[in-house]
Design an enzyme around this catalytic site. Structure first.
Site, PDB file in Angstrom:
ATOM      1  N   GLY A 403     -27.234  54.512 -61.780  1.00 25.50           N
ATOM      2  CA  GLY A 403     -27.878  53.380 -62.428  1.00 25.50           C
ATOM      3  C   GLY A 403     -29.270  53.692 -62.960  1.00 25.50           C
ATOM      4  N   SER A 404     -30.132  52.687 -62.919  1.00 23.76           N
ATOM      5  CA  SER A 404     -31.431  52.747 -63.593  1.00 23.76           C
ATOM      6  C   SER A 404     -32.413  53.735 -62.995  1.00 23.76           C
ATOM      7  CB  SER A 404     -32.065  51.351 -63.596  1.00 23.76           C
ATOM      8  OG  SER A 404     -31.259  50.442 -64.310  1.00 23.76           O
TER       9      SER A 404
END
Length: 737
Positions: A403-404
């Site tokens: 993810g981020s």
């Protein structure tokens, strides 16, 4: 005219026969004379010319490496606390001579069986069959008729050895269960001893029993050594782990010896079949250092080839002691925290797919791993109840979408590809491509917000990262555009991420490291997913190396577990002299300037303390400075529950470093498949990072007060921090189960 006297034809034939016989006898005697002359000449040659050579051959000595069971090197944590030790135990061994016969070995086994109790659980059916044949040879081979043997020999392609093997096979097939059941308990015990004796090499001690040898058994055998040729009583060593940390690895037990898959490898290096060897992870990686050197003896033989004396030419030496980079006290606390958060998430509900969680902490300047945590929930096969096991090796053997957390790498990629520069402002807005669903930031599903790169990191803007990827692909975003990319875009992005250690092996000094899966580019929009960590998969170790690279100013450092190699302790109180101190290894530097890296670090600091920082709730009030990045990845499940393949779920991740100005530690958290509920916010990843970081600084103060250092040349040997104790026999039993 006189008549000639008549010649008697019979006497003429006899005369010729006598003449022929005389000639043949002369030839025979002459041949015998020549043969004897040659024989005498040959004997003279052997005695006079070659005599000394053959005397030397008869009296020759042979030097061989002998398994004297030298202690394996011990393993310590970075502060000298012992993690893996050796415990001495009584052992009974047998050394087979070149002239030893099967009958003699069997007699010794029978005598030994009356003195000790030998477990019979390792006896195989093949052992029983061969032993029955040995005890009942005539009856056994009578089971194969002459006709059977003739049919076998009719196959001209079979060599004599293969013929005998085929006969033996038929014999085994025709031995009945009833006949095998005639073996008495005592005979089975004899068999258990005999199979160990027969498995060794000539002149190499073979352990007959080293597990649970009682003092009485040891004394009985010791008193009768003169009646038991080849038998000896000695001391063996049992490997004992004082930590359940799985990455320490395990060794094989003597009864198992070298794994079949690596038999040739080790035999070529003068190992014996029953040597204990490192079977996994740290024990396997540093086998050559830990193993030690066997003694070398010189066998003095007589004219019959019998060993009459043995002289030690090299006494052997224990294995090297290894100091790891692990802080076992920090490791224990991190274990506890990760397990608590894992179980808390599991109990929350809508977490049917959740079964694991990871944490890695390392020194970003040296690559030394301080803590490597993996926890996994498994179910008892009999009761169905869940329990948690150590899964630390999952930190580098399994990979997930992060993810981020990768957005710092995406921004730095934008700088290095000259598509943005520090301070570049873009519009955070939903990205609407032709005939696709809009892709947006979580905090902005429909509006338009101007923001620079620092604010994009603080708020975790997906849209900002999407637009960087589009610029790398050679285009600027316009609503409803047809998104076309350059042929090398995907590889360009992966190459940039690889500079940080994402998607490639980190160089960790443990075997079986996994580099992760690379997604298949089925449509150009997948490029956007790659920019926010939702396309390729990365290991927790890769995440730790990546954030370390940012923290230390752009240098990708090899992560490692080995800190020092030392000689064995001389006094049992302090570690032995340092042989080698492992130095940091720089694998590469990222293609960014110092100013660019420092600028991104400011954005990561804002994630922790900024007014809209995604980790502000957990880190705004820390007594130390830190920076990092959170991550939430919406993924498709492909875990161990096959019937759930394709289910949409969420991964939680977090990376960071501290202190901000002069980083001492970098860390990564990854919790795959945390929930199937996309409408809730889970903070456990941030909580793990904060709580372990608190423990690190607390222990740092404690160690300073106690004067405990990891860089002392003369370092004290300290006891383990827990009461855990796992010996090699217990580990072997768990593996077999």
């Amino acid at each position: 005219m006189r008549n000639k006297p008549k010649v008697n034809r019979a006497s003429s034939v006899k005369a010729k026969y006598r003449a022929s016989l005389s000639f043949r006898m002369n030839v025979l005697f002459f041949s015998i004379f020549l043969l004897f002359s040659l024989l005498i000449f040959r004997l003279g040659y052997l005695q006079i010319v070659k005599g000394e050579d053959y005397v030397r051959a008869i009296e020759r000595t042979e030097e061989i490496a002998v398994n004297t069971s030298v202690p394996r090197g011990r393993i310590f944590d970075r502060y000298g606390r012992i993690l893996v030790d050796n415990e001495p135990e009584n052992a009974i061994t047998y050394t087979k001579m070149q002239t030893t016969t099967t009958t003699e070995m069997l007699e010794i086994a029978e005598q030994l069986a009356m003195l000790i109790e030998q477990p019979i659980d390792r006896i195989t059916l093949r052992d029983k069959l061969d032993f029955w044949i040995l005890k009942n040879k005539e009856t056994a081979y009578a089971k194969v008729s002459k006709d059977d043997e003739t049919k076998i020999r009719a196959n001209e392609e079979l060599e004599e050895k293969q013929v005998q093997q085929e006969i033996d096979r038929l014999v085994r097939e025709r031995i009945t269960d009833e006949e095998l059941n005639q073996l008495t308990p005592f005979e089975l015990e004899v068999l258990a001893i005999y199979r160990e004796m027969a498995s060794g090499y000539n002149l190499s001690p073979q352990i007959i029993k080293s597990e649970n040898v009682t003092d009485i058994e040891f004394a009985r055998v010791s008193e009768r050594l003169s009646d038991l040729p080849g038998i000896n009583t000695t001391t063996d060593w049992k490997r004992v782990k004082l930590s359940s940390l799985a990455i320490l690895g395990r060794t094989t037990v003597p009864s198992k010896g070298i794994p079949k898959t690596k038999l040739d490898f080790y035999l070529a290096r003068d190992y014996s079949r029953n040597d204990r060897v490192g079977e996994s992870y740290f024990e396997a990686q540093y086998e050559e250092l830990l193993q030690g050197q066997k003694s070398v003896v010189k066998n003095i033989t007589n004219k019959k080839g019998e060993v009459i004396d043995t002289l030690t030419t090299y006494a052997g030496e224990p294995g090297k002691d290894l100091v790891t980079t692990i802080d076992i006290e920090l490791q224990a606390e991190a274990d506890r925290i990760v397990e608590e958060k894992l179980l808390k998430l599991k109990a929350r509900g809508q977490a049917s797919l959740l079964d694991r969680a990871f944490f890695v902490m390392m020194n970003p300047k040296t690559g030394e791993i301080l803590s490597m945590v993996g926890k996994k929930i498994e179910k008892d096969k009999e009761t169905g109840k869940p329990y948690v096991v150590d899964y630390s090796y999952g930190t580098f053997t399994t990979a997930y979408e992060a993810g981020s957390t990768v957005k710092a790498a995406t921004v730095l990629m934008g700088y290095s590809e000259d598509v943005i520069s520090p301070g570049t402002t873009l519009i955070d807005q939903p990205i609407r491509l032709y005939r696709t669903e809009p892709k947006s930031s979580i905090f902005n599903r429909s509006g338009a917000i101007r923001m620079n790169d620092l604010k994009a990191l603080e708020r975790s803007s997906n849209s900002y990262m999407f637009q960087i990827a589009m610029k790398v692909a050679g285009t600027n975003y316009t609503p409803n555009m047809v998104f076309r990319i350059q042929d090398d875009t995907l590889q360009t992005m992966r190459n940039r991420y690889a500079q940080f250690g994402l998607g490639v092996n980190t160089g960790l000094d443990l075997p079986n490291e996994f580099s992760g899966f690379q997604g298949e580019l089925t449509d150009t929009g997948k490029i956007l997913n790659l920019a926010i960590g939702q396309f390729d998969t990365y290991t927790p170790m890769q995440l730790a190396q990546y954030i370390s690279t940012v923290a230390n100013g752009g240098y990708r450092i090899q992560p490692r577990m080995l800190k020092e190699i030392r000689d064995p302790s001389e006094d049992g109180e302090t570690l032995g002299p340092v042989i080698e101190e492992v130095t940091p290894r720089i694998l590469n530097r990222i293609a960014n300037t110092d100013d660019e890296i420092d600028h991104v670090k400011k954005g990561l600091r804002q994630v922790y303390v900024g007014p809209q920082g995604s980790a502000r709730a957990s880190f705004a009030n820390t007594p130390y400075t830190a920076a990092g990045k959170t991550g939430t990845a919406e993924v498709v499940y492909y875990g161990p529950i096959r019937e759930e393949f394709g289910t949409f779920t969420v991964n939680l991740a977090h990376v960071g470093f501290a202190p901000y100005d002069n980083p001492e530690v970098a860390y990564a958290v990854l919790i795959p498949w945390a929930t199937t509920n996309f409408n809730i916010h889970l903070n456990e990843g941030n909580e793990i990072a904060r709580e372990v970081l608190d423990v690190y600084f607390k222990l740092k103060g404690k160690y300073s007060t106690e004067g405990l250092s990891s860089s002392s040349i003369k370092q004290q040997i300290l006891p383990p921090t827990t009461g855990e104790k796992i010996d090699e026999d217990t580990e072997e039993q768990k593996v077999n189960e």
